[in-house]
Design a protein around this motif. Structure first.
Motif, PDB file in Angstrom:
ATOM      1  N   ALA A   1       8.298  36.340  -3.483  1.00 14.50           N
ATOM      2  CA  ALA A   1       8.844  36.113  -4.825  1.00 14.50           C
ATOM      3  C   ALA A   1       9.758  34.890  -4.852  1.00 14.50           C
ATOM      4  CB  ALA A   1       9.608  37.346  -5.295  1.00 14.50           C
ATOM      5  N   GLU A   2      10.395  34.576  -3.716  1.00 21.33           N
ATOM      6  CA  GLU A   2      11.286  33.432  -3.607  1.00 21.33           C
ATOM      7  C   GLU A   2      10.951  32.653  -2.337  1.00 21.33           C
ATOM      8  OE1 GLU A   2      13.401  32.513  -5.847  1.00 21.33           O
ATOM      9  OE2 GLU A   2      13.250  34.301  -7.125  1.00 21.33           O
ATOM     10  N   PRO A   3      11.244  31.366  -2.313  1.00 23.39           N
ATOM     11  CA  PRO A   3      10.991  30.586  -1.090  1.00 23.39           C
ATOM     12  C   PRO A   3      11.794  31.140   0.080  1.00 23.39           C
ATOM     13  CG  PRO A   3      11.407  29.128  -2.954  1.00 23.39           C
ATOM     14  CD  PRO A   3      11.741  30.519  -3.421  1.00 23.39           C
ATOM     15  N   MET A   4      11.270  30.929   1.298  1.00 23.52           N
ATOM     16  CA  MET A   4      11.988  31.348   2.492  1.00 23.52           C
ATOM     17  C   MET A   4      13.319  30.612   2.606  1.00 23.52           C
ATOM     18  SD  MET A   4       9.139  31.725   5.521  1.00 23.52           S
ATOM     19  CE  MET A   4       8.855  29.961   5.531  1.00 23.52           C
ATOM     20  N   THR A   5      14.290  31.266   3.178  1.00 24.10           N
ATOM     21  CA  THR A   5      15.599  30.637   3.377  1.00 24.10           C
ATOM     22  C   THR A   5      15.792  30.160   4.810  1.00 24.10           C
ATOM     23  OG1 THR A   5      16.573  32.813   3.836  1.00 24.10           O
ATOM     24  CG2 THR A   5      16.668  32.010   1.559  1.00 24.10           C
ATOM     25  N   GLU A   6      14.960  30.653   5.750  1.00 16.17           N
ATOM     26  CA  GLU A   6      15.081  30.179   7.124  1.00 16.17           C
ATOM     27  C   GLU A   6      14.207  28.957   7.323  1.00 16.17           C
ATOM     28  OE1 GLU A   6      11.702  33.206   7.307  1.00 16.17           O
ATOM     29  OE2 GLU A   6      13.693  33.117   6.396  1.00 16.17           O
ATOM     30  N   SER A   7      14.632  28.097   8.243  1.00 19.57           N
ATOM     31  CA  SER A   7      13.899  26.857   8.502  1.00 19.57           C
ATOM     32  C   SER A   7      13.182  26.990   9.835  1.00 19.57           C
ATOM     33  CB  SER A   7      14.845  25.657   8.523  1.00 19.57           C
ATOM     34  OG  SER A   7      14.118  24.465   8.629  1.00 19.57           O
ATOM     35  N   ARG A   8      11.920  27.339   9.783  1.00 18.85           N
ATOM     36  CA  ARG A   8      11.163  27.556  11.015  1.00 18.85           C
ATOM     37  C   ARG A   8      10.900  26.258  11.764  1.00 18.85           C
ATOM     38  NH1 ARG A   8       7.678  32.629  10.638  1.00 18.85           N
ATOM     39  NH2 ARG A   8       8.762  33.868   9.075  1.00 18.85           N
ATOM     40  N   ALA A   9      10.622  25.190  11.039  1.00 26.99           N
ATOM     41  CA  ALA A   9      10.300  23.908  11.666  1.00 26.99           C
ATOM     42  C   ALA A   9      11.176  22.822  11.063  1.00 26.99           C
ATOM     43  CB  ALA A   9       8.827  23.571  11.471  1.00 26.99           C
ATOM     44  N   SER A  10      11.411  21.760  11.823  1.00 26.06           N
ATOM     45  CA  SER A  10      12.326  20.729  11.325  1.00 26.06           C
ATOM     46  C   SER A  10      11.984  19.330  11.813  1.00 26.06           C
ATOM     47  CB  SER A  10      13.765  21.064  11.750  1.00 26.06           C
ATOM     48  OG  SER A  10      13.861  21.112  13.167  1.00 26.06           O
ATOM     49  N   THR A  11      10.814  19.155  12.421  1.00 30.00           N
ATOM     50  CA  THR A  11      10.461  17.864  13.010  1.00 30.00           C
ATOM     51  C   THR A  11       9.267  17.257  12.291  1.00 30.00           C
ATOM     52  OG1 THR A  11      11.284  18.533  15.189  1.00 30.00           O
ATOM     53  CG2 THR A  11       9.737  16.695  15.121  1.00 30.00           C
ATOM     54  N   LEU A  12       9.409  15.997  11.905  1.00 27.70           N
ATOM     55  CA  LEU A  12       8.320  15.255  11.287  1.00 27.70           C
ATOM     56  C   LEU A  12       7.917  14.104  12.198  1.00 27.70           C
ATOM     57  CD1 LEU A  12       9.589  15.065   7.585  1.00 27.70           C
ATOM     58  CD2 LEU A  12       7.917  16.668   8.550  1.00 27.70           C
ATOM     59  N   HIS A  13       6.608  13.911  12.330  1.00 30.85           N
ATOM     60  CA  HIS A  13       6.079  12.850  13.176  1.00 30.85           C
ATOM     61  C   HIS A  13       5.577  11.673  12.342  1.00 30.85           C
ATOM     62  CE1 HIS A  13       5.380  16.183  16.351  1.00 30.85           C
ATOM     63  NE2 HIS A  13       6.538  15.580  16.551  1.00 30.85           N
ATOM     64  N   ALA A  14       5.206  10.600  13.031  1.00 28.05           N
ATOM     65  CA  ALA A  14       4.928   9.325  12.371  1.00 28.05           C
ATOM     66  C   ALA A  14       3.832   9.421  11.317  1.00 28.05           C
ATOM     67  CB  ALA A  14       4.554   8.274  13.416  1.00 28.05           C
ATOM     68  N   ARG A  15       2.709  10.074  11.621  1.00 23.32           N
ATOM     69  CA  ARG A  15       1.628  10.137  10.642  1.00 23.32           C
ATOM     70  C   ARG A  15       2.055  10.920   9.409  1.00 23.32           C
ATOM     71  NH1 ARG A  15      -1.255   8.185   7.163  1.00 23.32           N
ATOM     72  NH2 ARG A  15      -3.003   9.419   6.432  1.00 23.32           N
TER      73      ARG A  15
END
Length: 660
Positions: free
Chosen positions: A39-53
């Motif tokens: 019903a609402e977006p998750m509040t925990e941040s499972r992932a936090s890394t973004l790569h070049a592509r």
């Protein structure tokens, strides 16, 4: 109460993958509804890394501007062994890795999707899928039991590793069950040292302090096997494991989020079945190491959005959708394989210590680092060229140079002689990466030239190979016959905007001036001086006003080395060609410059000998040997409009070797 909605595509799952896909579809005029059980977006941040592509994907869509400045994520790793991801493509504006909480990514992607017209239906569980031949009928149920039906041409399953879409449709999901598990938690109120994949006697531990003061801990006990779970692990279990591995007590802290992940490896045998397509963890599940799972899923969504939209707006046949599977499935399989290798190195006990040492030694070689960094960064995947995406209210120009679209040479053509390896290859890659169509010249090594073309094309660039052995009668004529034919086939006309005279032949090491034969002397001048002169002469009829000519010289014209006397003479001739043609062509605004590298790693065996490399490195002011891309970046700059006020110049690209 029941409701029926009509749309073009039903996206199941409002995580990052589903939201990016929905926004991309709407940007191309495809009506899209997103169905999400939460019903609402998750509040925990499972992932936090973004790569070049992924950063490229976001930049192309204006998403980076919405996210704001992202902090550098520091060096990456392969199985816990340090791997600097900037090695993927040195000079790439997003080389490396970047940090952004998944909650922030989801919020921005949802905002964008809604602005572009996506309808997001939260609090609805997928209950049924019915293929009616010419459309899909989708049944959802609310927590209160209310039903909602949606009809659409296609359904995209972006609903994670426990995908209901995949289960209801019967996709094969083949692979291996977990053998290793890692526990993780975000904990407030604890003060422990930061750790990065620290291998201790009894296990592996990682700790990272978030900006809000809480700490992300991850721990694996060597030899421990995964438990059968119906939910998150208990905090007591994580506390006990952390104490066993590190000897530290964290039980007094407040757990904000608890989670366990393992090395399960599974992949759908098909990404498309009729009117149903899979993307992200619905299509593949893997150990979420180094952010690869999130990035792989987002890149799936970017590719699927382009393919699906092209089909729905009449720009592609149904085979366009099969091409989505044909491209993304092997990339997914390759990524799962490298993650499996990483899981073994990362979570294996002390029995893998010798293998880790061997692997770390191999990763000191540039070729190994580059290959692994490109794979993790997503830069080894072919690109689909598609119509530009619509963007909405990109509001900031912060870090504009770094985030600018990589099209500084869009609609330009370039010839790079000797581009099957070394500086020539690096230059061809850089120019193609900036939008140029590149003619890759080679003398005899067809396979090496083909590899240059392949590397360009897998990055979404354009190139073709041209063969001509310089230094023999008819060499320039042969070169330009192939060049003009290739240009006309691809652009309809023989126009050359950029010429890079890079091909050359060098005197073998250890040959004294008195031992140079007339035949060798003539050969050096034929390849290094005569051929470039007549290449420039022949190119003048193809070069438009404002064109660019860059000739590769050598630091040896300013630095005495008797063993290279004849070679240095030929490079002195190159500098004279640049100087005099610069004056001659100035009325046409054609710039002509020479670039002088110093000792540069060209892939020859001598650069694999650490002691020799260390000796050579001492000649540079930076105390390192140059890499091909160091010179290529200088050449690239001289080919752009920013260098319009530079002509007839000698550019020292020797890393300070000529400073004395």
């Amino acid at each position: 109460m029941s409701v029926t909605l009509d749309t073009d595509v039903v996206v199941v799952g409002a995580g990052p993958v589903g939201l990016l896909l929905a926004g991309d579809l709407c940007a191309r005029g495809v009506r899209t509804v997103v169905v999400e059980q939460l019903a609402e977006p998750m509040t925990e941040s499972r992932a936090s890394t973004l790569h070049a592509r992924t950063m490229e994907v976001f930049a192309e869509r204006g998403i980076l501007d919405r996210l704001g400045e992202l902090p550098d994520g520091g060096p990456g790793h392969f199985g816990g062994i340090r791997l600097d991801l900037t090695a993927a493509v040195p000079g790439h504006p997003y080389a490396g890795q970047w940090k952004c909480a998944q909650t922030r990514i989801e919020a921005v992607l949802q905002e964008r999707a809604v602005e572009l017209g996506a309808r997001i239906r939260r609090g609805r569980r997928l209950a049924g899928l019915d293929d009616r031949g010419d459309h899909m009928r989708v049944e959802t149920v609310t927590a209160e039991g209310g039903k909602e039906w949606l009809t659409g041409a296609f359904v995209a399953g972006c609903d994670g590793w426990q995908s209901t879409v995949r289960r209801l449709t019967g996709f094969d999901f083949v692979g291996q069950d977990a053998t290793r598990e890692m526990l993780r938690a975000d904990v407030a109120g604890i003060d422990i040292p930061n750790r990065r994949f620290e291998r201790l006697r009894d296990g592996l531990a990682t700790a990272y302090r978030w900006p809000d003061g809480s700490t992300r801990v991850m721990v694996h006990v060597f030899g421990a096997t995964p438990r059968t779970r119906t939910g998150a692990p208990g905090f007591d279990e994580i506390v006990a494991a952390w104490a066993q591995v590190t000897g530290e007590r964290i039980g007094h802290g407040e757990p904000l989020w608890l989670n366990a992940f393992d090395n399960t490896r599974r992949q759908a045998s098909q990404y498309r079945r009729g009117r149903i397509l899979l993307a992200g963890d619905a299509a593949h599940v893997q150990l979420p190491v180094g952010g690869q799972a999130l990035n792989l899923g987002l890149q799936d969504a970017a590719e699927l959005g382009e393919r699906l939209a092209a089909h729905l707006v009449g720009q592609g046949e149904v085979e366009t959708l099969d091409a989505y599977h044909a491209q993304r499935h092997p990339l997914g399989a390759r990524t799962l394989t490298n993650i499996q290798a990483q899981a073994f190195l990362l979570l294996g006990g002390h029995e893998v210590d010798a293998l880790r040492e061997t692997f770390a030694e191999l990763m000191r070689f540039d070729g190994v680092r580059t290959r692994l960094a490109r794979a993790i960064s997503g830069l080894d995947a072919p690109r689909t060229r598609a119509a530009p995406l619509a963007t909405v209210s990109t509001s900031t120009t912060t870090a504009g140079d770094r985030r600018a679209r990589m099209d500084r040479l869009a609609n330009k053509t370039a010839l790079v002689t000797g581009s099957s390896r070394g500086i020539g290859r690096a230059t061809a890659l850089r120019m193609a990466g900036q939008g140029a169509l590149v003619a890759v010249h080679y003398a005899s090594d067809e396979n090496a030239a083909g590899e240059t073309v392949r590397l360009i094309e897998q990055d979404g660039g354009r190139a073709f190979a041209v063969q001509a052995e310089l230094g023999r009668p008819g060499d320039v004529h042969e070169l330009f016959l192939g060049l003009e034919r290739g240009l006309k086939e691809r652009t309809g006309e023989a126009v050359l905007d950029i010429l890079v005279n890079n091909a050359g032949e060098q005197t073998a090491a250890g040959v004294a001036p008195e031992d140079i034969t007339p035949e060798h002397f003539d050969r050096l001048f034929a390849v290094n001086a005569k051929a470039p002169f007549f290449i420039v002469q022949r190119a003048l009829a193809l070069l438009p006003d404002g064109g660019r000519i860059i000739n590769i010289s050598s630091g040896l014209t300013r630095f005495a080395n008797p063993e290279q006397t004849a070679y240095a003479m030929t490079k002195g001739a190159i500098e004279q060609i640049s100087l005099h043609f610069a004056r001659h062509l100035a009325p046409r605004r054609i710039t002509v410059n020479s670039v002088a590298p110093g000792i540069t790693n060209n892939g020859s065996p001598v650069f694999d000998i650490p002691e020799v490399v260390e000796q050579m490195a001492q000649l540079s002011a930076f105390k390192r040997v140059g890499e091909a891309v160091d010179v290529a970046d200088v050449v690239m700059f001289l080919a752009t409009d920013e260098a319009r006020w530079i002509t007839g110049a000698f550019v020292d690209a020797s890393g300070g070797t000529l400073l004395g």
